[in-house]
Design an enzyme around this catalytic site. Structure first.
Site, PDB file in Angstrom:
ATOM      1  N   HIS A 297       0.806  -1.210   0.000  1.00 15.86           N
ATOM      2  CA  HIS A 297       0.000   0.000   0.000  1.00 15.86           C
ATOM      3  C   HIS A 297       0.843   1.265   0.000  1.00 15.86           C
ATOM      4  O   HIS A 297       1.889   1.355   0.634  1.00 15.86           O
ATOM      5  CB  HIS A 297      -0.944   0.010   1.205  1.00 15.86           C
ATOM      6  N   ASP A 298       0.383   2.243  -0.762  1.00 15.51           N
ATOM      7  CA  ASP A 298       0.950   3.597  -0.797  1.00 15.51           C
ATOM      8  C   ASP A 298       2.334   3.674  -1.428  1.00 15.51           C
ATOM      9  O   ASP A 298       3.000   4.716  -1.329  1.00 15.51           O
ATOM     10  CB  ASP A 298       0.986   4.218   0.604  1.00 15.51           C
TER      11      ASP A 298
ATOM     12  N   GLY B 135       5.069  -1.098   2.760  1.00 11.42           N
ATOM     13  CA  GLY B 135       4.238   0.069   2.533  1.00 11.42           C
ATOM     14  C   GLY B 135       5.024   1.361   2.448  1.00 11.42           C
ATOM     15  O   GLY B 135       6.080   1.505   3.061  1.00 11.42           O
TER      16      GLY B 135
END
Length: 262
Positions: free
Chosen positions: A121-122, A139
């Site tokens: 994520h991200d 992440g």
């Protein structure tokens, strides 16, 4: 018409260009958009708020746009954006973002993502990147353009790898890798500049020589980071086009939070 295998499950709300092909048993969710010329292999799952550009090739068994592996995630709408011309091989997993960051995971254009890679994520990835087999990005990782990460490289959350940098096989990155630098080991250590990669991209001998000077100031002169940055800045004007390379290095070093590999 879109070429969808009869066994694939494509939500009627998904937006697929007429030239997109979808393989057997693939599943595509309602918030997915896929651009012209892209192909989705058999058994792929593409879900979440995912936008995929043109001329991407996604091989079988990839998982694209799944919810982030973050215990804080509570089902908020977050996004994944993939540019054009990317190759995403078997068993690659790419998650959407979280509201604790930008809310979006991004990949640029013309990236080559080999089998078993995880992009958490991200993460923010530039263009022309190569991630060899089983690279694992935690992440919030940022990768600059033209980065090459060797097989089984692992990058700590919030880690950054500068443009044109490279890692060796099985490298463990807990700190940032500045632009142009080759790192390797567990934990990672700086080894040299990525000279061969720079030559292949058309860097002149004069630019490469100046990049070697920056490397020596950072790693071979026993200088503090601040002193090295001051001497790097003094190199401006010494080679045609090299001022942009100096600016790239200085911008990266000025924003280093985790420190740089040594």
């Amino acid at each position: 018409m879109t070429q969808v295998h009869p066994t694939a499950l494509v939500d009627p709300k998904a937006e697929l260009d007429a030239s997109v092909s979808v393989g057997a048993y693939a599943v595509i969710g309602p918030h997915v958009r896929i651009g012209a010329g892209s192909s989705v292999g058999a058994h792929c799952v593409i879900e979440g708020h995912t936008t995929i550009g043109a001329n991407n090739r996604i091989f079988q068994f990839a998982s694209i746009g799944a919810a982030p592996q973050d215990k804080k995630y509570a089902g908020e709408p977050t996004w994944l954006e993939i540019g054009d011309g990317n190759t995403i091989r078997e068993f690659v997993t790419i998650n959407t973002g979280t509201v604790q960051d930008a809310g979006v995971t991004r990949l640029g254009d013309d990236n080559w993502i080999m089998a078993y890679v995880h992009i958490a994520h991200d993460c923010q990835l530039g263009s022309h990147i190569i991630l060899a087999n089983a690279v694992q990005l935690a992440g919030h990782v940022h990768l600059g353009d033209w980065v090459f990460l060797g097989g089984l490289t692992g990058v700590h959350q919030f880690g950054r790898v500068g443009a044109h940098a490279m890692t060796a096989f099985q490298t463990r990155l807990a700190q940032d890798v500045p632009p142009f630098v080759t790192a390797g080991g567990n934990p990672a250590e700086a080894q040299s500049i990525n000279a061969e990669g720079l030559r292949r991209r058309g860097f002149s001998p004069e630019r490469i020589t100046l990049i070697k000077q920056m490397y020596r100031l950072l790693y071979r002169k026993g200088l503090t980071l601040q002193a090295a940055r001051e001497q790097i800045d003094a190199l401006r004007g010494e080679a045609a086009e090299a001022d942009a390379d100096i600016a790239l290095m200085q911008d990266f070093l000025s924003s280093a939070v985790r420190g740089i590999v040594r």
